[in-house]
Design a protein around this motif. Structure first.
Motif, PDB file in Angstrom:
ATOM      1  N   ALA A   1       5.834   9.503  -8.877  1.00 37.89           N
ATOM      2  CA  ALA A   1       4.452   9.913  -8.564  1.00 37.89           C
ATOM      3  C   ALA A   1       3.551   9.737  -9.794  1.00 37.89           C
ATOM      4  N   HIS A   2       2.364   9.236  -9.565  1.00 37.39           N
ATOM      5  CA  HIS A   2       1.432   8.993 -10.668  1.00 37.39           C
ATOM      6  C   HIS A   2       0.017   8.884 -10.128  1.00 37.39           C
ATOM      7  N   LEU A   3      -0.919   8.875 -11.048  1.00 41.32           N
ATOM      8  CA  LEU A   3      -2.317   8.608 -10.703  1.00 41.32           C
ATOM      9  C   LEU A   3      -2.653   7.255 -11.328  1.00 41.32           C
ATOM     10  N   THR A   4      -2.924   6.271 -10.503  1.00 44.50           N
ATOM     11  CA  THR A   4      -3.186   4.925 -11.033  1.00 44.50           C
ATOM     12  C   THR A   4      -4.588   4.849 -11.630  1.00 44.50           C
ATOM     13  N   ILE A   5      -4.658   4.335 -12.850  1.00 40.60           N
ATOM     14  CA  ILE A   5      -5.985   4.088 -13.447  1.00 40.60           C
ATOM     15  C   ILE A   5      -6.362   2.621 -13.226  1.00 40.60           C
ATOM     16  N   HIS A   6      -5.430   1.706 -13.507  1.00 42.50           N
ATOM     17  CA  HIS A   6      -5.673   0.284 -13.241  1.00 42.50           C
ATOM     18  C   HIS A   6      -4.378  -0.348 -12.752  1.00 42.50           C
ATOM     19  N   PHE A   7      -4.452  -1.043 -11.644  1.00 45.04           N
ATOM     20  CA  PHE A   7      -3.330  -1.880 -11.233  1.00 45.04           C
ATOM     21  C   PHE A   7      -3.593  -3.268 -11.814  1.00 45.04           C
ATOM     22  N   ILE A   8      -2.647  -3.792 -12.556  1.00 42.23           N
ATOM     23  CA  ILE A   8      -2.856  -5.073 -13.247  1.00 42.23           C
ATOM     24  C   ILE A   8      -2.196  -6.206 -12.476  1.00 42.23           C
TER      25      ILE A   8
ATOM     26  N   TRP B   1       5.689  -9.953 -15.320  1.00 44.93           N
ATOM     27  CA  TRP B   1       5.831  -8.495 -15.379  1.00 44.93           C
ATOM     28  C   TRP B   1       4.735  -7.894 -14.508  1.00 44.93           C
ATOM     29  N   ARG B   2       5.147  -7.047 -13.581  1.00 45.02           N
ATOM     30  CA  ARG B   2       4.177  -6.391 -12.711  1.00 45.02           C
ATOM     31  C   ARG B   2       3.803  -5.062 -13.372  1.00 45.02           C
ATOM     32  N   LEU B   3       2.545  -4.957 -13.745  1.00 44.85           N
ATOM     33  CA  LEU B   3       2.129  -3.806 -14.561  1.00 44.85           C
ATOM     34  C   LEU B   3       1.059  -2.961 -13.890  1.00 44.85           C
ATOM     35  N   PHE B   4       1.031  -1.693 -14.258  1.00 42.08           N
ATOM     36  CA  PHE B   4      -0.126  -0.863 -13.952  1.00 42.08           C
ATOM     37  C   PHE B   4      -0.247   0.225 -15.013  1.00 42.08           C
ATOM     38  N   ILE B   5      -1.444   0.794 -15.099  1.00 41.46           N
ATOM     39  CA  ILE B   5      -1.710   1.847 -16.073  1.00 41.46           C
ATOM     40  C   ILE B   5      -1.923   3.130 -15.286  1.00 41.46           C
TER      41      ILE B   5
ATOM     42  N   PRO C   1      -8.595   1.189  -2.714  1.00 43.08           N
ATOM     43  CA  PRO C   1      -8.511   0.159  -3.750  1.00 43.08           C
ATOM     44  C   PRO C   1      -8.004  -1.142  -3.132  1.00 43.08           C
ATOM     45  N   PRO C   2      -8.556  -2.284  -3.519  1.00 40.58           N
ATOM     46  CA  PRO C   2      -8.141  -3.533  -2.896  1.00 40.58           C
ATOM     47  C   PRO C   2      -6.709  -3.884  -3.257  1.00 40.58           C
ATOM     48  N   ARG C   3      -6.078  -4.608  -2.393  1.00 43.30           N
ATOM     49  CA  ARG C   3      -4.689  -5.009  -2.642  1.00 43.30           C
ATOM     50  C   ARG C   3      -4.620  -6.512  -2.510  1.00 43.30           C
ATOM     51  N   THR C   4      -5.424  -7.173  -3.318  1.00 39.54           N
ATOM     52  CA  THR C   4      -5.557  -8.599  -3.118  1.00 39.54           C
ATOM     53  C   THR C   4      -4.869  -9.427  -4.185  1.00 39.54           C
ATOM     54  N   ARG C   5      -4.502  -8.769  -5.297  1.00 44.34           N
ATOM     55  CA  ARG C   5      -4.077  -9.606  -6.412  1.00 44.34           C
ATOM     56  C   ARG C   5      -2.736 -10.298  -6.195  1.00 44.34           C
ATOM     57  N   THR C   6      -1.757  -9.563  -5.701  1.00 45.52           N
ATOM     58  CA  THR C   6      -0.457 -10.185  -5.489  1.00 45.52           C
ATOM     59  C   THR C   6      -0.283 -10.416  -4.000  1.00 45.52           C
TER      60      THR C   6
ATOM     61  N   PRO D   1     -10.315   7.568  -7.749  1.00 52.65           N
ATOM     62  CA  PRO D   1      -9.073   8.198  -8.187  1.00 52.65           C
ATOM     63  C   PRO D   1      -8.437   9.042  -7.086  1.00 52.65           C
ATOM     64  N   HIS D   2      -7.148   8.896  -6.933  1.00 49.92           N
ATOM     65  CA  HIS D   2      -6.437   9.632  -5.882  1.00 49.92           C
ATOM     66  C   HIS D   2      -4.953   9.624  -6.223  1.00 49.92           C
ATOM     67  N   ILE D   3      -4.226  10.550  -5.636  1.00 45.15           N
ATOM     68  CA  ILE D   3      -2.764  10.562  -5.770  1.00 45.15           C
ATOM     69  C   ILE D   3      -2.206  10.223  -4.398  1.00 45.15           C
ATOM     70  N   THR D   4      -1.517   9.109  -4.333  1.00 45.43           N
ATOM     71  CA  THR D   4      -1.010   8.665  -3.032  1.00 45.43           C
ATOM     72  C   THR D   4       0.147   9.552  -2.578  1.00 45.43           C
ATOM     73  N   LEU D   5       0.030  10.055  -1.358  1.00 44.37           N
ATOM     74  CA  LEU D   5       1.117  10.842  -0.758  1.00 44.37           C
ATOM     75  C   LEU D   5       1.982   9.963   0.136  1.00 44.37           C
ATOM     76  N   GLY D   6       1.347   9.000   0.778  1.00 43.70           N
ATOM     77  CA  GLY D   6       2.108   8.114   1.660  1.00 43.70           C
ATOM     78  C   GLY D   6       1.268   6.943   2.131  1.00 43.70           C
ATOM     79  N   ARG D   7       1.957   5.958   2.691  1.00 45.56           N
ATOM     80  CA  ARG D   7       1.279   4.770   3.223  1.00 45.56           C
ATOM     81  C   ARG D   7       1.776   4.517   4.636  1.00 45.56           C
ATOM     82  N   LEU D   8       0.862   4.156   5.518  1.00 48.81           N
ATOM     83  CA  LEU D   8       1.264   3.813   6.883  1.00 48.81           C
ATOM     84  C   LEU D   8       2.107   2.544   6.845  1.00 48.81           C
TER      85      LEU D   8
HETATM   86  P1  2AM Z   1      -1.945   4.030  -5.629  1.00 51.87           P
HETATM   87  O1  2AM Z   1      -0.622   4.437  -5.080  1.00 51.87           O
HETATM   88  O2  2AM Z   1      -2.554   5.046  -6.503  1.00 51.87           O
HETATM   89  O3  2AM Z   1      -2.867   3.502  -4.588  1.00 51.87           O
HETATM   90  C1  2AM Z   1       1.676   0.620  -8.597  1.00 51.87           C
HETATM   91  O4  2AM Z   1       1.935  -0.396  -7.691  1.00 51.87           O
HETATM   92  C2  2AM Z   1       0.402   1.340  -8.220  1.00 51.87           C
HETATM   93  O5  2AM Z   1      -0.702   0.466  -8.330  1.00 51.87           O
HETATM   94  C3  2AM Z   1       0.429   1.812  -6.800  1.00 51.87           C
HETATM   95  O6  2AM Z   1       0.921   3.126  -6.781  1.00 51.87           O
HETATM   96  C4  2AM Z   1      -1.004   1.713  -6.362  1.00 51.87           C
HETATM   97  O7  2AM Z   1      -1.656   2.894  -6.625  1.00 51.87           O
HETATM   98  C5  2AM Z   1      -1.665   0.765  -7.331  1.00 51.87           C
HETATM   99  N1  2AM Z   1      -2.214  -0.467  -6.753  1.00 51.87           N
HETATM  100  C6  2AM Z   1      -3.526  -0.764  -6.690  1.00 51.87           C
HETATM  101  N2  2AM Z   1      -3.716  -1.982  -6.186  1.00 51.87           N
HETATM  102  C7  2AM Z   1      -2.491  -2.473  -5.892  1.00 51.87           C
HETATM  103  C8  2AM Z   1      -2.018  -3.701  -5.325  1.00 51.87           C
HETATM  104  N3  2AM Z   1      -2.853  -4.687  -4.989  1.00 51.87           N
HETATM  105  N4  2AM Z   1      -0.694  -3.850  -5.140  1.00 51.87           N
HETATM  106  C9  2AM Z   1       0.159  -2.858  -5.493  1.00 51.87           C
HETATM  107  N5  2AM Z   1      -0.220  -1.698  -6.051  1.00 51.87           N
HETATM  108  C10 2AM Z   1      -1.527  -1.505  -6.251  1.00 51.87           C
END
Ligand code: 2AM
Length: 239
Positions: free
Chosen positions: A71-78, A33-37, A5-10, A158-165
């Protein structure tokens, strides 16, 4: 291979500066407010994640493992929105979610984003009624767009994140991670019932990240339909 998933918004440059002297007040009216669903994780899935993380964290990889409390499953990062917009979404989300029936997913294999040569996100995949999850994602995307929130146009992965490098890694380490992930025996699939969706506010500060559920939205279509069916069949019997 699924796309990350892209990480471009913030973008980092757009983030508010957190100074040492005066940290911003997260309750201040001007703070975005930093939101996600998301879909919350049931305990058995959390326990499986815990086991996987316990085994993989002994490898010494430069990975920030998921805090299982959040821990969660992200549907939309806002991303960052004004408080007034967040409030509108909080009011509208339950009705949009309630149009969907509860459904069930299953835990799946392990994988990495964006590619085996450059792993950045380590995740657990999902099987089961993925088409219902996609429909929920699509409908909520329509709702977000109607509120003028920016919605990710790329296909939903859709995925459940376990970790990030935490840092760039070399080819040998990348290969080691990929091989471990590909061969990882997760055990029998675990059920992941999807009965509610939550709108979450995320606070990021020096001590880490804190998630606050703003509203819990049950997927109630099935329940309402069944009750209606029962009522109408009762009425039919009475006639
Ligand atoms: P992910 O772990 O399932 O990849 C809350 O920040 C959640 O939004 C994160 O757990 C991440 O989900 C998801 N996310 C998606 N795009 C993001 C972004 N650009 N910045 C931060 N979180 C993002």
């Amino acid at each position: 291979m699924m796309q990350e998933p892209p990480r471009t918004r913030t973008k980092p440059g757009q983030r508010r500066k957190f100074t040492k002297d005066r940290p911003p007040d997260p309750h201040g009216v001007e703070m975005p407010w930093r939101l996600f669903i998301a879909i919350p994780m049931p305990q058995p899935v959390i326990e499986r994640m815990e086991k996987i993380i316990a085994r993989l964290s002994t490898k010494g990889w430069p990975v920030r493992w998921t805090d299982l409390k959040t821990a969660h499953l992200t549907i939309h990062f806002i991303g960052d929105v004004e408080a007034s917009q967040a409030e509108l979404l909080r009011m509208a989300l339950p009705a949009a979610v309630a149009k969907h029936e509860a459904f069930s997913l299953e835990t799946g294999r392990l994988g990495v984003f964006p590619s085996e040569k450059k792993p950045r996100v380590l995740w657990m995949g999902l099987d089961g009624e993925n088409e219902r999850l996609t429909a929920l994602h699509r409908d909520l995307g329509v709702l977000l767009t109607s509120f003028d929130f920016e919605v990710d146009a790329r296909p939903f992965s859709p995925h459940i994140t376990l970790g990030r490098l935490r840092e760039e890694i070399g080819a040998a380490k990348a290969m080691e991670i990929w091989t471990t992930f590909r061969g990882y025996e997760t055990g029998a699939p675990l059920e992941l019932p999807v009965e509610e969706v939550i709108l979450v506010r995320s606070y990021i500060n020096r001590d880490g990240t804190r998630h606050e559920p703003l509203v819990r939205c049950p997927l109630t279509k099935q329940v309402v339909d069944r009750r209606q069916q029962a009522e109408s069949s009762d009425e039919a019997h009475q006639v």
